[in-house]
Write an enzyme that holds these catalytic residues in place. Structure first.
Site, mmCIF file in Angstrom:
data_model
loop_
_atom_site.group_PDB
_atom_site.id
_atom_site.type_symbol
_atom_site.label_atom_id
_atom_site.label_comp_id
_atom_site.label_asym_id
_atom_site.label_seq_id
_atom_site.Cartn_x
_atom_site.Cartn_y
_atom_site.Cartn_z
ATOM 1 N N GLY A 9 -100.955 -63.643 119.262
ATOM 2 C CA GLY A 9 -101.703 -64.436 118.288
ATOM 3 C C GLY A 9 -100.820 -65.492 117.634
ATOM 4 O O GLY A 9 -99.841 -65.962 118.220
ATOM 5 N N GLY A 12 -97.017 -64.304 117.056
ATOM 6 C CA GLY A 12 -96.373 -64.005 118.341
ATOM 7 C C GLY A 12 -96.133 -65.267 119.156
ATOM 8 O O GLY A 12 -95.029 -65.475 119.685
ATOM 9 N N SER A 119 -95.873 -56.718 112.035
ATOM 10 C CA SER A 119 -97.229 -56.414 111.557
ATOM 11 C C SER A 119 -97.189 -55.836 110.139
ATOM 12 O O SER A 119 -96.285 -55.070 109.794
ATOM 13 C CB SER A 119 -97.898 -55.399 112.492
ATOM 14 O OG SER A 119 -97.796 -55.832 113.832
ATOM 15 N N HIS A 175 -91.768 -56.236 101.179
ATOM 16 C CA HIS A 175 -92.411 -57.491 101.599
ATOM 17 C C HIS A 175 -93.866 -57.479 101.111
ATOM 18 O O HIS A 175 -94.815 -57.435 101.878
ATOM 19 C CB HIS A 175 -92.336 -57.616 103.128
ATOM 20 C CG HIS A 175 -92.972 -58.851 103.676
ATOM 21 N ND1 HIS A 175 -92.554 -60.122 103.361
ATOM 22 C CD2 HIS A 175 -94.024 -59.018 104.535
ATOM 23 C CE1 HIS A 175 -93.308 -61.005 103.987
ATOM 24 N NE2 HIS A 175 -94.214 -60.366 104.702
#
Ligand SMILES: NC(=O)C1=CN([C@@H]2O[C@H](COP(=O)(O)OP(=O)(O)OC[C@H]3O[C@@H](n4cnc5c(N)ncnc54)[C@H](O)[C@@H]3O)[C@@H](O)[C@H]2O)C=CC1
Ligand SMILES: O=C([O-])CC(=O)C(=O)O
Length: 311
Positions: A9, A12, A119, A175
Site C-alpha cells: 500500500g 510499503g 503497522s 509512537h
C-alpha cells in the site's frame, strides 16, 4: 541484499521507491494480499528505473511467501491505516491478527531475517511480533522514532527558519499522539541548543505539533501519511543492510533501560547488520523521566489487549 515489504500500500510502496531510488538493496519483493496489487506497484516502480537510474530489481507477488525466501530484512506494513479522528490504538483489533500471521509466514521462508514493524499501533505490534515469533530482541525493530524525529526536525526548522538538515533532534517514547516525547532540551541547531533561539512557549508549540504530526496529516489527506514514513523505513533499512551503525530512535524490547521492562518503546538505538546493536540509556532529567514513565505505562497497557492473541 534482499528486502521483502509485506503490504504494497501507501507506506510499503513508498518505502520500495526510496530503497530502489537510493540503491539501498539489490532486490525488493513487495507482497500484498490484494490480487495483482503488488505486481502492479512493482511494475510501476520498475518503470522508473531508466529515468531515475536505479538497478534494484523490484518484484510484486500476491501472498506468495515462497518468493520472499532468504530476505535479509522484512518490513511489515500490512494492515489498515487510520482515518481522520481515529487514534492509532484503535487499529489494534484488525492489525494484530494480520501482523502475527504475516510474521509467521515470512519467518518460515526467511528464518534469519531482521523484522521491521511499521503497522500500527506500532509499539504494540512490535511487542506482538517479538513475543509471537520468539525471535531474539535485536531482530525485531519498530519504526516510529525515525519518522517522529524527522517531523520534530521539520517543525523546529520552520520555527527557526533554518534548513531541517541543520537541526538535530530526537523523539523517544511511544509512537502515539499522547505518548511521544520530543526531547526539546537536547535539540540543537548545528550544535547550538535551540533554546538559544526559541522561547519556551515556541518550543512547547513545536513539541505539541510534533506529537500530533501524524494526526495532522491524516486530517489533511483522509488517510495517514506515506512519503515520510516510507523514507524513514528506508533510512532504517539502509543502516541495517549497510551496517551503518546509525543512532536511530526505534521501538525495541527494553530490559531495565529507562527503568522499564517487558515492553517495546522508542529509545535511541545503534542500528547495524545485527539489527539493534545497542540501546543508549541516556540520562533524562526528572521531568523527562516522569514523562517517559507515563508513556511506558500507556504502551504497557495496550499490550494487555494482546492477551487473546498471544494466549
Ligand atoms: N510506524 C509508523 O511510523 C507508521 C505506521 N503506519 C501504519 O502502516 C500501516 C500501513 O499504512 P498504509 O500503507 O498507509 O496503508 P494501505 O492501506 O495503503 O496499505 C496497507 C496494505 O496492506 C495490505 N494487507 C492487508 N492485509 C494483508 C495481509 N494479511 N497480507 C498482506 N498484505 C495485507 C492491504 O491490501 C494494503 O495494500 C497502517 O497500519 C498505518 O497505520 C503508517 C505510517 C507510519
Ligand atoms: O498517523 C498515523 O496513523 C500513521 C503514523 O503512524 C504516522 O504517520 O506517524
Amino acid at each position: 541484499m534482499k528486502v521483502t515489504i509485506v503490504g504494497a500500500g501507501n507506506v510499503g510502496a513508498s518505502c520500495a521507491d526510496t530503497i530502489s531510488y537510493r540503491g539501498i538493496a539489490s532486490e525488493v519483493v513487495l507482497l500484498d494480499i490484494k490480487e495483482g496489487f503488488a505486481e502492479g506497484k512493482a511494475m510501476d516502480l520498475m518503470q522508473c528505473a531508466t529515468n531515475t537510474g536505479f538497478n534494484t530489481v523490484i518484484t510484486g507477488v500476491t501472498n506468495d511467501y515462497a518468493k520472499t525466501a532468504n530476505s535479509d530484512v522484512v518490513v511489515i506494513t500490512s494492515g489498515i491505516p487510520r482515518k481522520p479522528g481515529m487514534t492509532r490504538e484503535e487499529l489494534i483489533g484488525i492489525n494484530a491478527g494480520i501482523v502475527k500471521t504475516v510474521a509467521d509466514n515470512v519467518l518460515a521462508h526467511s528464518p534469519n531475517a531482521i523484522i521491521v514493524v511499521v503497522s500500527n499501533p506500532m509499539d504494540t505490534m512490535t511487542y506482538l511480533t517479538l513475543k509471537a515469533t520468539g525471535l531474539p530482541k535485536n531482530r525485531v525493530i519498530g519504526m516510529g522514532g525515525a519518522l517522529d524525529s524527522s517531523r520534530f526536525r521539520y517543525y523546529l526548522s520552520k520555527a527557526l527558519d533554518k534548513p531541517s538538515n541543520d537541526v538535530s533532534a530526537m523523539v523517544i517514547g511511544g509512537h502515539g499522539d499522547t505518548t511521544m516525547i520530543p526531547l526539546t532540551r537536547l535539540a540543537s541547531y548545528n550544535g547550538i541548543p535551540v533554546s538559544e533561539f526559541l522561547s519556551e512557549e515556541e518550543l512547547a508549540k513545536v513539541a505539541a505539533a510534533t506529537m500530533v504530526g501524524g494526526a495532522t496529516l491524516t486530517g489533511l489527506l483522509g488517510t495517514s501519511a506515506w512519503y515520510a514514513p516510507g523514507a524513514s523505513v528506508a533510512y532504517l533499512v539502509d543502516s541495517i543492510l549497510n551496517d551503518q551503525k546509525k543512532m536511530i530512535a526505534c521501538s525495541v524490547f527494553v530490559e531495565g533501560e529507562y527503568g522499564q521492562d517487558d515492553i517495546c518503546i522508542g529509545v535511541p538505538c545503534i542500528i547495524g547488520k545485527n539489527g539493534v546493536e545497542q540501546i543508549l540509556d541516556i540520562t533524562l532529567n526528572d521531568a523527562e523521566k516522569a514523562t517517559f514513565a507515563k508513556s511506558a505505562d500507556a504502551v504497557r497497557n495496550m499490550n494487555g489487549d494482546l492477551k487473546s492473541i498471544l494466549g
